[in-house]
Scaffold this motif. Sequence first.
Motif, PDB file in Angstrom:
ATOM      1  N   UNK A  46      31.085 -34.009 -14.395  1.00  0.00           N
ATOM      2  CA  UNK A  46      29.711 -33.803 -15.114  1.00  0.00           C
ATOM      3  C   UNK A  46      29.080 -32.335 -14.610  1.00  0.00           C
ATOM      4  N   UNK A  47      27.926 -31.954 -15.478  1.00  0.00           N
ATOM      5  CA  UNK A  47      27.243 -30.755 -15.153  1.00  0.00           C
ATOM      6  C   UNK A  47      26.045 -31.200 -14.560  1.00  0.00           C
ATOM      7  N   UNK A  48      25.716 -30.617 -13.355  1.00  0.00           N
ATOM      8  CA  UNK A  48      24.554 -31.059 -12.399  1.00  0.00           C
ATOM      9  C   UNK A  48      23.461 -29.822 -12.540  1.00  0.00           C
ATOM     10  N   UNK A  49      23.756 -28.757 -12.712  1.00  0.00           N
ATOM     11  CA  UNK A  49      22.704 -27.831 -12.766  1.00  0.00           C
ATOM     12  C   UNK A  49      21.494 -27.911 -13.242  1.00  0.00           C
ATOM     13  N   UNK A  50      20.389 -27.826 -12.555  1.00  0.00           N
ATOM     14  CA  UNK A  50      19.228 -28.108 -13.328  1.00  0.00           C
ATOM     15  C   UNK A  50      18.351 -28.978 -12.471  1.00  0.00           C
ATOM     16  N   UNK A  71      16.903 -31.039  -7.501  1.00  0.00           N
ATOM     17  CA  UNK A  71      17.036 -29.535  -8.064  1.00  0.00           C
ATOM     18  C   UNK A  71      18.720 -29.264  -7.473  1.00  0.00           C
ATOM     19  N   UNK A  72      19.403 -28.712  -8.702  1.00  0.00           N
ATOM     20  CA  UNK A  72      20.768 -28.556  -8.326  1.00  0.00           C
ATOM     21  C   UNK A  72      21.250 -27.069  -8.950  1.00  0.00           C
ATOM     22  N   UNK A  73      21.701 -26.326  -7.894  1.00  0.00           N
ATOM     23  CA  UNK A  73      21.917 -24.920  -8.269  1.00  0.00           C
ATOM     24  C   UNK A  73      23.297 -24.622  -8.749  1.00  0.00           C
ATOM     25  N   UNK A  74      23.475 -23.167  -9.190  1.00  0.00           N
ATOM     26  CA  UNK A  74      24.867 -23.208  -9.800  1.00  0.00           C
ATOM     27  C   UNK A  74      25.935 -23.024  -8.761  1.00  0.00           C
ATOM     28  N   UNK A  75      25.244 -22.559  -7.417  1.00  0.00           N
ATOM     29  CA  UNK A  75      26.090 -22.331  -6.077  1.00  0.00           C
ATOM     30  C   UNK A  75      26.194 -23.464  -5.193  1.00  0.00           C
ATOM     31  N   UNK A  76      26.250 -24.794  -5.860  1.00  0.00           N
ATOM     32  CA  UNK A  76      26.516 -25.903  -5.354  1.00  0.00           C
ATOM     33  C   UNK A  76      25.381 -26.199  -4.496  1.00  0.00           C
ATOM     34  N   UNK A  77      24.319 -25.276  -4.122  1.00  0.00           N
ATOM     35  CA  UNK A  77      23.264 -25.904  -3.269  1.00  0.00           C
ATOM     36  C   UNK A  77      22.535 -26.891  -3.895  1.00  0.00           C
ATOM     37  N   UNK A  78      21.713 -27.635  -3.254  1.00  0.00           N
ATOM     38  CA  UNK A  78      20.456 -28.378  -3.938  1.00  0.00           C
ATOM     39  C   UNK A  78      19.436 -28.517  -3.145  1.00  0.00           C
ATOM     40  N   UNK A  79      18.322 -28.857  -3.549  1.00  0.00           N
ATOM     41  CA  UNK A  79      16.981 -29.000  -2.885  1.00  0.00           C
ATOM     42  C   UNK A  79      16.323 -30.193  -3.792  1.00  0.00           C
ATOM     43  N   UNK A  80      16.121 -31.458  -2.644  1.00  0.00           N
ATOM     44  CA  UNK A  80      15.535 -32.796  -3.195  1.00  0.00           C
ATOM     45  C   UNK A  80      14.298 -33.220  -2.634  1.00  0.00           C
ATOM     46  N   UNK A  81      13.525 -33.596  -3.217  1.00  0.00           N
ATOM     47  CA  UNK A  81      12.101 -34.101  -2.663  1.00  0.00           C
ATOM     48  C   UNK A  81      12.324 -35.627  -3.029  1.00  0.00           C
ATOM     49  N   UNK A  82      11.924 -36.269  -1.946  1.00  0.00           N
ATOM     50  CA  UNK A  82      11.544 -37.871  -2.092  1.00  0.00           C
ATOM     51  C   UNK A  82      10.048 -38.210  -1.984  1.00  0.00           C
ATOM     52  N   UNK A  83       9.362 -38.528  -2.677  1.00  0.00           N
ATOM     53  CA  UNK A  83       7.907 -39.073  -2.540  1.00  0.00           C
ATOM     54  C   UNK A  83       7.823 -40.646  -2.140  1.00  0.00           C
ATOM     55  N   UNK A  84       7.370 -40.940  -1.255  1.00  0.00           N
ATOM     56  CA  UNK A  84       7.145 -42.391  -0.628  1.00  0.00           C
ATOM     57  C   UNK A  84       5.649 -42.659  -0.675  1.00  0.00           C
ATOM     58  N   UNK A  85       5.471 -43.990  -1.194  1.00  0.00           N
ATOM     59  CA  UNK A  85       4.077 -44.509  -1.488  1.00  0.00           C
ATOM     60  C   UNK A  85       3.798 -45.731  -0.777  1.00  0.00           C
ATOM     61  N   UNK A  86       2.801 -46.310  -0.633  1.00  0.00           N
ATOM     62  CA  UNK A  86       2.430 -47.543  -0.227  1.00  0.00           C
ATOM     63  C   UNK A  86       2.302 -48.422  -1.287  1.00  0.00           C
ATOM     64  N   UNK A 100      17.508 -30.215   1.840  1.00  0.00           N
ATOM     65  CA  UNK A 100      18.437 -29.092   1.451  1.00  0.00           C
ATOM     66  C   UNK A 100      19.753 -29.473   2.003  1.00  0.00           C
ATOM     67  N   UNK A 101      20.693 -29.079   1.183  1.00  0.00           N
ATOM     68  CA  UNK A 101      22.238 -29.105   1.628  1.00  0.00           C
ATOM     69  C   UNK A 101      23.347 -28.367   0.453  1.00  0.00           C
ATOM     70  N   UNK A 102      24.267 -29.107   0.664  1.00  0.00           N
ATOM     71  CA  UNK A 102      25.225 -28.471  -0.387  1.00  0.00           C
ATOM     72  C   UNK A 102      26.238 -29.672  -1.047  1.00  0.00           C
TER      73      UNK A 102
END
Length: 496
Positions: A46-50, A71-86, A100-102
């Motif tokens: 699969x293509x994940x970039x984007x 968010x997935x980047x072409x260099x395999x790094x990613x940044x993810x947000x998880x927003x939690x609610x009541x 943040x990770x790879x």
Amino acid sequence: MVRCWWLAGLLVVYAVAERSLRWEPRCRQQLRHLQDGARIEARLPPRLEGHWVSTGCEVRPGPEFLTRSYLFYANRLFKAFQFYYWDPSCREPSYSLVIKGKLRLRQASWITRGATEADYHLHKVGIVFHSQKAMREVASRINQSSGEGCSGFLPPGRAWAPGALYELLSAKTERDCTAALGFAMHELSLVRVETHHQPLPGPQQSGSSLVEELYLGDIHTDWLERLHYRPTGYQRPLQSAVHHTHPCPACGAIYRADEHHPPILPAQVELPVQLSGSWVSTRCEVRPAVLFLTRYFIFHGSNHTWQGYYYHYSDPLCKQPTFTIYASGRYTQGVPSSKVKGGMELAFKVTQARVTPMDQVTVMMLNSSEPGSCGLASSWSAGVEQDITPTNGCLALGIRLPHMEYELFRTEHDPKERSLLYIGERPTDGSSPDRPDKRPTSYQAPLVQCAGASEEFPNYYSLKYVGKEGANGSEELKPLPVALLLLIALQVLRWD
């Protein structure tokens, strides 16, 4: 008098048949659409970039209410947000995680057909609290249950500082205080991307638009297992921030959000759970332990009875059938859930079931089962339905009759104003929610209503008919022409 009663009976049969054939193609058309693969494509690898976002408020076991923005980047790094609610509408933020990770894609999964396995490494996880209450609750959990180096994560009585980012995990310092939150990113270890085209909205528009969906690994239904579980099924998919379904009121808000500005989703009217009618899967569904299936349910609100059809397949596009299960029984009046806001608790009794094997592998398995444990011994054949009620179910398929299941339901409208039905998520370990303490706290993929209560067909009705192909390319049966019925009626009236 006999002739009149005979004629009345004939007209009643015709009316029922006409009514069933009027609503049934809508439900069958949806199933046929899914069985034909719905023109879905899946690229391997699969293509994940984007940028990928939730399309609405998600419910995880617990329950946890959240939205995601990855968010997935072409260099395999990613940044993810998880927003939690009541709340189950995702309008009252509790806290946000920034991760943040790879990520490194490996090979096609040997377990879950159509998926790709991946390895990930976390660099940092930070948390931002959106209220004093959230800060107090999370800090208490971390201080009490986390390992060395986390006991003083936040001193008791620390005042809430809006916008402050606190570090939960750091690869550099080897500090990890995420366990108390039940946090893990094992969802990244199983990946699938699907694309399809959606017709453009509006009667004046022609053509279609591209929709891309990202499926990530499922979350274990048992809180104690989720930190170690390696997924074999999927969560509700994320969609591309560029190529998503329309309309999608939540997509823009989630796309623009960050850890300091969590998305507040549009308000939704809370609907009472009205089960009466017919409901069908919206996509080929995947459950843990490699089960691909579509579902079709009929609920009769007048007498609280139900019927369910479970169509099982061996592939992720639901094109290669393996077996079908028909089940029926009764259900109780629902009561609002005290544990899962917005949910309704019901109990379902399963009293009857039938099985139809659709391939030779399933036939061989059923024929080799112990006599008396699954229908008539050594009598199974492909495409032939058999009642398993006399043998109290089917041991080979894990079906026990009669039995009770404690369920969780919820209904809502999607942006297209279609009625959706969410049924509780099945236990990840494959067991049945046969005790109140095993009642689900999250949901499966939604079903869409394909026929209303006034269009219910009250008796068992096989969907495996073979008919002439209609104008839309699907098989159909047509009711007897009115002229033919009148001719029969005239012949009856001539009898003396």
